[in-house]
Design an enzyme around this catalytic site. Sequence first.
Site, PDB file in Angstrom:
ATOM      1  N   THR A 239      38.183  49.433  38.193  1.00  0.00           N
ATOM      2  CA  THR A 239      39.541  48.935  38.074  1.00  0.00           C
ATOM      3  C   THR A 239      39.968  49.320  36.702  1.00  0.00           C
ATOM      4  OG1 THR A 239      41.094  47.199  38.430  1.00  0.00           O
ATOM      5  CG2 THR A 239      39.237  46.567  37.256  1.00  0.00           C
ATOM      6  N   THR A 460      43.439  35.315  42.781  1.00  0.00           N
ATOM      7  CA  THR A 460      43.312  36.375  43.789  1.00  0.00           C
ATOM      8  C   THR A 460      44.109  36.066  45.007  1.00  0.00           C
ATOM      9  OG1 THR A 460      41.440  35.276  44.816  1.00  0.00           O
ATOM     10  CG2 THR A 460      40.955  36.929  43.156  1.00  0.00           C
TER      11      THR A 460
END
Length: 460
Positions: A239, A460
């Site tokens: 990421t 999330t």
Amino acid sequence: MYLSVPHYPSLKFTAFQSHKRNFRVFAVATNEAANYLPEAPILIPDGPWKQIDGGVTAAKGFKAAGLYGGLRAKGEKPDLALVTCDVDAISAGAFTKNVVAAAPVLYCKKALDISETARAVLINAGQANAATGDAGYQDVIECVNNLSKILQIRPEEILVESTGVIGHRIKKDALLNSLPQLVRSLSSSVGGAASAAVAITTTDLVSKSVAIESQVGGSTIRIGGMAKGSGMIHPNMATMLGVVTTDAVVACDVWRKMVQISVDRSFNQITVDGDTSTNDTVIALSSGLSGFNSNIISSLKSREAGQLQECLDVVMQGLAKSIAWDGEGATCLIEITVSGASTEAEAAKVARSVAGSSLVKSAIYGRDPNWGRIAAAAGYAGVPFDQMKLKVSLGNILLMDGGEPQSFDRAAASNYLRRAGETHDTVRIFISIGDGQGEGRAWGCDLSYDYVKINAEYTT
């Protein structure tokens, strides 16, 4: 440990402790820029180059800016960055292998197919714009079209990177409203590069920026870059977002091959947690402004190409190591060097396997010189070798040789790990698997309790 930060006027300094790292963080007292991060240490080796200031603006022809546009859920840390080139820059990109690729990744791939050049890279933090369907893709198109009008360039010459929470579309109105000020803020200064490097971060505790100057084919060239990443880091990119700039004169096909080679030797060789992101992107631009008398590098096999490749490797590896150094909850960087393989690719594969082993990472955090875990991770890498030729060293301490354990000072080995953890330094593991010429490296970090805490609390 206090890390140095660049000078800014009217700064208000505060200190805090985070995950066993004491950082001095500073915030500008104005609304234009707040909550700056300290810079990561420079992790490039000595060589025929000189480390310089400037990051993405070190090379001729580039400007950068970073500001707070209201995209982040919390705080007022800069969250919108822009890097531009004064001329049409030869462009290249490398992207995630995750099939759930984010909208900006899909857009960039298409843009690079259409055009060999680019003039701008727009980056936002806060929303990943991944798994957002066609609506998310159309958001990218609208942002690009608006920026192209302000910059007066073609839309396909604008590339986009996003980072943040998966499933969240870009806060489009906030981004669009911020574009005029972002363009007005563009600067070729060190400050411009620094603000952009901060704006692309998420859970990072440090910003990551590096630049070097070197001789290539008799001309002085510069390569600089910035990157972000701290968690969801695993080979096949991570990421992580990155922008690399150079003023070297190089053909598009050669540049694109060079970038992929360097990515394979750097960003694809780091791992923090084994998760491959939806948004991994590295964009590399070449302005060609290092000298009009320079001959264009048109062959990957030329001496000049070899010199440029080495410089590009150094910059990308420096950024990659900074990401691993800043791994979520980490107390040390781990560098795995594998030699004796048949090829560089096989050596790199073994190094990645060891760097990604949760058991190896946990042992290092526990200051346990458990060479068995290292040997096991090397063995399941999928690379055939004679285990009777396996050799493992921790720093300069030989743990295993000829496939057999060696007598070593366990207290000294444990202290080596402890010192690295206490100073956030590097643990170096050396592995030999045979008599071949192939050598490869990978980087990771230890696995602490804080990693679970950070990600358990992340939205999330």
